[in-house]
Structure formats: structure tokens, C-alpha cells
Motif scaffolding. Sequence first.
Motif, PDB file in Angstrom:
ATOM      1  N   ILE A 260     -17.397 -21.954  -7.457  1.00 50.69           N
ATOM      2  CA  ILE A 260     -17.164 -22.900  -6.369  1.00 50.69           C
ATOM      3  C   ILE A 260     -17.708 -22.262  -5.097  1.00 50.69           C
ATOM      4  O   ILE A 260     -17.290 -21.165  -4.730  1.00 50.69           O
ATOM      5  CB  ILE A 260     -15.660 -23.204  -6.208  1.00 50.69           C
ATOM      6  CG1 ILE A 260     -15.120 -23.882  -7.459  1.00 50.69           C
ATOM      7  CG2 ILE A 260     -15.406 -24.041  -4.965  1.00 50.69           C
ATOM      8  CD1 ILE A 260     -13.608 -23.994  -7.493  1.00 50.69           C
ATOM      9  N   THR A 261     -18.640 -22.937  -4.437  1.00 50.56           N
ATOM     10  CA  THR A 261     -19.176 -22.402  -3.188  1.00 50.56           C
ATOM     11  C   THR A 261     -18.849 -23.283  -1.993  1.00 50.56           C
ATOM     12  O   THR A 261     -19.128 -22.897  -0.863  1.00 50.56           O
ATOM     13  CB  THR A 261     -20.706 -22.208  -3.263  1.00 50.56           C
ATOM     14  OG1 THR A 261     -21.321 -23.461  -3.508  1.00 50.56           O
ATOM     15  CG2 THR A 261     -21.072 -21.227  -4.354  1.00 50.56           C
ATOM     16  N   ALA A 262     -18.280 -24.454  -2.229  1.00 50.14           N
ATOM     17  CA  ALA A 262     -17.903 -25.340  -1.127  1.00 50.14           C
ATOM     18  C   ALA A 262     -16.733 -26.216  -1.574  1.00 50.14           C
ATOM     19  O   ALA A 262     -16.619 -26.562  -2.742  1.00 50.14           O
ATOM     20  CB  ALA A 262     -19.090 -26.205  -0.718  1.00 50.14           C
ATOM     21  N   VAL A 263     -15.873 -26.529  -0.620  1.00 52.94           N
ATOM     22  CA  VAL A 263     -14.700 -27.373  -0.880  1.00 52.94           C
ATOM     23  C   VAL A 263     -14.586 -28.385   0.250  1.00 52.94           C
ATOM     24  O   VAL A 263     -14.795 -28.045   1.417  1.00 52.94           O
ATOM     25  CB  VAL A 263     -13.403 -26.521  -0.930  1.00 52.94           C
ATOM     26  CG1 VAL A 263     -12.177 -27.403  -1.090  1.00 52.94           C
ATOM     27  CG2 VAL A 263     -13.480 -25.476  -2.018  1.00 52.94           C
ATOM     28  N   ASN A 264     -14.271 -29.624  -0.101  1.00 50.35           N
ATOM     29  CA  ASN A 264     -13.961 -30.607   0.935  1.00 50.35           C
ATOM     30  C   ASN A 264     -12.574 -31.179   0.682  1.00 50.35           C
ATOM     31  O   ASN A 264     -12.108 -31.234  -0.452  1.00 50.35           O
ATOM     32  CB  ASN A 264     -15.009 -31.726   0.999  1.00 50.35           C
ATOM     33  CG  ASN A 264     -14.928 -32.689  -0.166  1.00 50.35           C
ATOM     34  OD1 ASN A 264     -15.487 -32.424  -1.219  1.00 50.35           O
ATOM     35  ND2 ASN A 264     -14.247 -33.805   0.022  1.00 50.35           N
ATOM     36  N   THR A 265     -11.912 -31.537   1.764  1.00 49.20           N
ATOM     37  CA  THR A 265     -10.616 -32.190   1.659  1.00 49.20           C
ATOM     38  C   THR A 265     -10.601 -33.420   2.548  1.00 49.20           C
ATOM     39  O   THR A 265     -11.232 -33.451   3.603  1.00 49.20           O
ATOM     40  CB  THR A 265      -9.444 -31.275   2.073  1.00 49.20           C
ATOM     41  OG1 THR A 265      -9.594 -30.910   3.445  1.00 49.20           O
ATOM     42  CG2 THR A 265      -9.376 -30.040   1.209  1.00 49.20           C
ATOM     43  N   LEU A 266      -9.909 -34.429   2.095  1.00 44.75           N
ATOM     44  CA  LEU A 266      -9.700 -35.643   2.873  1.00 44.75           C
ATOM     45  C   LEU A 266      -8.211 -35.945   2.811  1.00 44.75           C
ATOM     46  O   LEU A 266      -7.664 -36.257   1.750  1.00 44.75           O
ATOM     47  CB  LEU A 266     -10.515 -36.804   2.301  1.00 44.75           C
ATOM     48  CG  LEU A 266     -10.368 -38.154   2.998  1.00 44.75           C
ATOM     49  CD1 LEU A 266     -10.789 -38.057   4.468  1.00 44.75           C
ATOM     50  CD2 LEU A 266     -11.188 -39.203   2.276  1.00 44.75           C
ATOM     51  N   GLU A 267      -7.545 -35.787   3.946  1.00 43.29           N
ATOM     52  CA  GLU A 267      -6.118 -36.091   4.050  1.00 43.29           C
ATOM     53  C   GLU A 267      -5.997 -37.545   4.478  1.00 43.29           C
ATOM     54  O   GLU A 267      -6.605 -37.963   5.465  1.00 43.29           O
ATOM     55  CB  GLU A 267      -5.471 -35.175   5.081  1.00 43.29           C
ATOM     56  CG  GLU A 267      -3.986 -35.355   5.221  1.00 43.29           C
ATOM     57  CD  GLU A 267      -3.402 -34.402   6.241  1.00 43.29           C
ATOM     58  OE1 GLU A 267      -3.039 -34.884   7.335  1.00 43.29           O
ATOM     59  OE2 GLU A 267      -3.328 -33.192   5.949  1.00 43.29           O
TER      60      GLU A 267
ATOM     61  N   ILE B 175      -3.923 -36.210  -0.557  1.00 42.98           N
ATOM     62  CA  ILE B 175      -5.047 -35.325  -0.252  1.00 42.98           C
ATOM     63  C   ILE B 175      -6.023 -35.378  -1.413  1.00 42.98           C
ATOM     64  O   ILE B 175      -5.644 -35.146  -2.571  1.00 42.98           O
ATOM     65  CB  ILE B 175      -4.592 -33.878  -0.003  1.00 42.98           C
ATOM     66  CG1 ILE B 175      -3.658 -33.832   1.211  1.00 42.98           C
ATOM     67  CG2 ILE B 175      -5.803 -32.963   0.201  1.00 42.98           C
ATOM     68  CD1 ILE B 175      -3.074 -32.479   1.509  1.00 42.98           C
ATOM     69  N   LEU B 176      -7.279 -35.715  -1.086  1.00 37.93           N
ATOM     70  CA  LEU B 176      -8.373 -35.657  -2.053  1.00 37.93           C
ATOM     71  C   LEU B 176      -9.119 -34.361  -1.800  1.00 37.93           C
ATOM     72  O   LEU B 176      -9.444 -34.046  -0.655  1.00 37.93           O
ATOM     73  CB  LEU B 176      -9.333 -36.833  -1.867  1.00 37.93           C
ATOM     74  CG  LEU B 176      -8.817 -38.215  -2.221  1.00 37.93           C
ATOM     75  CD1 LEU B 176      -9.854 -39.271  -1.853  1.00 37.93           C
ATOM     76  CD2 LEU B 176      -8.514 -38.311  -3.697  1.00 37.93           C
ATOM     77  N   SER B 177      -9.382 -33.601  -2.860  1.00 31.63           N
ATOM     78  CA  SER B 177     -10.104 -32.338  -2.736  1.00 31.63           C
ATOM     79  C   SER B 177     -11.260 -32.300  -3.721  1.00 31.63           C
ATOM     80  O   SER B 177     -11.079 -32.617  -4.903  1.00 31.63           O
ATOM     81  CB  SER B 177      -9.178 -31.147  -3.029  1.00 31.63           C
ATOM     82  OG  SER B 177      -8.078 -31.156  -2.147  1.00 31.63           O
ATOM     83  N   GLY B 178     -12.434 -31.922  -3.213  1.00 37.70           N
ATOM     84  CA  GLY B 178     -13.624 -31.795  -4.049  1.00 37.70           C
ATOM     85  C   GLY B 178     -14.099 -30.361  -4.065  1.00 37.70           C
ATOM     86  O   GLY B 178     -14.030 -29.658  -3.046  1.00 37.70           O
TER      87      GLY B 178
END
Length: 105
Positions: A3-10, A54-57
Motif C-alpha cells: 500500500i503506497t497511498a490511502v484515501n478516506t472519505l468521512e 468512513i470509506l477508505s481506499g
Amino acid sequence: MHITAVNTLEIRSFEDVDPVFETRLQAFAASFVEVPGCLGYVMNRSRAEANLWILSGYWATTSDMTTHFSSTSMTALVNALIEARANLTFASFTPVLTDTPQDGV
């Protein structure tokens, strides 16, 4: 693959949400797993706040994550959340490694 990047949407709703709201969020998260470079996408609902999700990618590269942000499916999600009058907080994270050049730097 790392994993080199993570995004979150609250996502916070201040109004009563209909019962299919969470189902729609889960469907978006499930569809995002199919995006090239996506290593996983999950949706979690807060135990403390009934109207908070929370959505996390998790991404193989920063550029894969960035491409996802402008995709048709992400635009559809954001439009649906705007229509639902949800409050959105977005964040993305990438490591800063001194020995490795970063995407976009």
C-alpha cells in the motif's frame, strides 16, 4: 503488493437517512475494489454516531488513487452524497520516502 497511498472519505448526515443509504455506500465501496491499482476499499459505520460512515481506499500507487478521484464512479458517489445533503471530509495519505522519488514531485 504494498500500500503506497490511502484515501478516506468521512460522511456525516445531519438528517435522518433512508434505510438504503448505507447499502448504497457499501455498493460504491464494492465497485471501487475493481478500479485498477485498488488494493482494497472498505466502508465502516461509526458505533458512536449513527449517521457517520468512513470509506477508505488502499492503493498501489499515488497516481492510481489520483485517477480514481476523477473517475465517473467517484463523481457519482460525491453527487449522490451532495443530493443527500451529507457533510464530507476528505483526506489522502502517501508516505514521504527520502530514497524514492514520489509521484508528482
